[in-house]
Design an enzyme around this catalytic site. Sequence first.
Site, short mmCIF file in Angstrom:
data_model
loop_
_atom_site.label_atom_id
_atom_site.label_comp_id
_atom_site.label_asym_id
_atom_site.label_seq_id
_atom_site.Cartn_x
_atom_site.Cartn_y
_atom_site.Cartn_z
N GLU A 1 0.85 -1.18 0.00
CA GLU A 1 0.00 0.00 0.00
C GLU A 1 0.90 1.24 0.00
OE1 GLU A 1 -3.09 -0.39 3.02
OE2 GLU A 1 -3.05 -2.57 2.80
N ARG B 1 4.01 -14.45 -7.78
CA ARG B 1 2.69 -14.87 -8.28
C ARG B 1 2.34 -14.30 -9.65
NH1 ARG B 1 -1.69 -14.63 -3.61
NH2 ARG B 1 -2.92 -15.51 -5.30
N ARG C 1 -21.02 8.78 -1.08
CA ARG C 1 -21.34 7.36 -0.91
C ARG C 1 -21.99 7.12 0.45
NH1 ARG C 1 -18.79 7.56 -5.30
NH2 ARG C 1 -17.20 6.10 -6.05
N ARG D 1 -13.07 -8.72 2.03
CA ARG D 1 -11.73 -8.71 2.62
C ARG D 1 -11.78 -8.99 4.11
NH1 ARG D 1 -7.86 -6.10 -0.40
NH2 ARG D 1 -6.51 -7.40 0.88
#
Length: 294
Positions: A3, A130, A172, A284
């Site tokens: 992050e 990955r 929102r 999550r």
Amino acid sequence: MPELPEVQTIVSGLKKVIVGKTIASVEILDEKRWQADESVVVKSKVTDVRRRAKTILIDLDNGHSLFIHLKMTGQLIFRQKASDSGLGTLDSSVAGGHPSKDWWANLPNKYTRVIFKFSDCSQLFFNDLRRFGWIRSSKSTDLKASQDKEYGVEPLSDQFTEEYLRSVIEKRPKANIKKILTDQSLIAGIGNIYADEALFHAGIRPDRIAATLKKADIKQLHHSIIKALELGLKHGGASDSDYVDSGGNRGEMQHHFQVYGRKGESCKLNGCQGIIEKIRLNGRGTHFCAKCQK
Ligand SMILES: [Zn+2]
């Protein structure tokens, strides 16, 4: 996924060592990870290294930029052999902390997908276990326009004000607050870890519906988002998976988490007898203390 604090730590480390260097060649070991135009990259000089949201931007002197997303397991590790730099030590590390000799010894390794070779023989390795990460290139001006369209404000910039946070919450009203914090089009760079940590510092449950937040909650949350990200930066990011900085060193933030990854453990807040819970929210794993987060 790295992050803001993790990506910024890599960017700050790279900036110290690759600005001014000329890319002599690029060795592509995994064609799918390389989505850049090799012809604009080779023989160009690095003028800056920056971060936007969770992407790493390497500006070149020909008006193009490389941009890199590490996704789940990407790493960018810079290596300069002592014999190349004229230093007396075995290898020169670029960042603080303790260099991990394994990384130095084993580069490239089976997870190395791309190698940038600079004209002074130093190298930058893009590893990705990955294989979700990628490297792309674009004209710098086009990239800025497309990223500004895709990403919201940077939470550690002056544009991230309490008023801005209130405006996105008002946009929102029915969403849970964690959903808003991790929406990259509203605020760029916050993911699962720092959303959970920021909401803990603010005393707000991650599943709280945005419209129920009062002015004082938003003020506290604004402060807590910055605090959580700055703590992450201070500790060089969190290495609870494959994240390492540009010198191959692990971050320390995982030792300072208040809630993330602490399911079943005691709340660290003074006087709180709560146990950290883990729920599934927005798909999550989400951590919080039901006693001190409302
Ligand atoms: Zn608590």
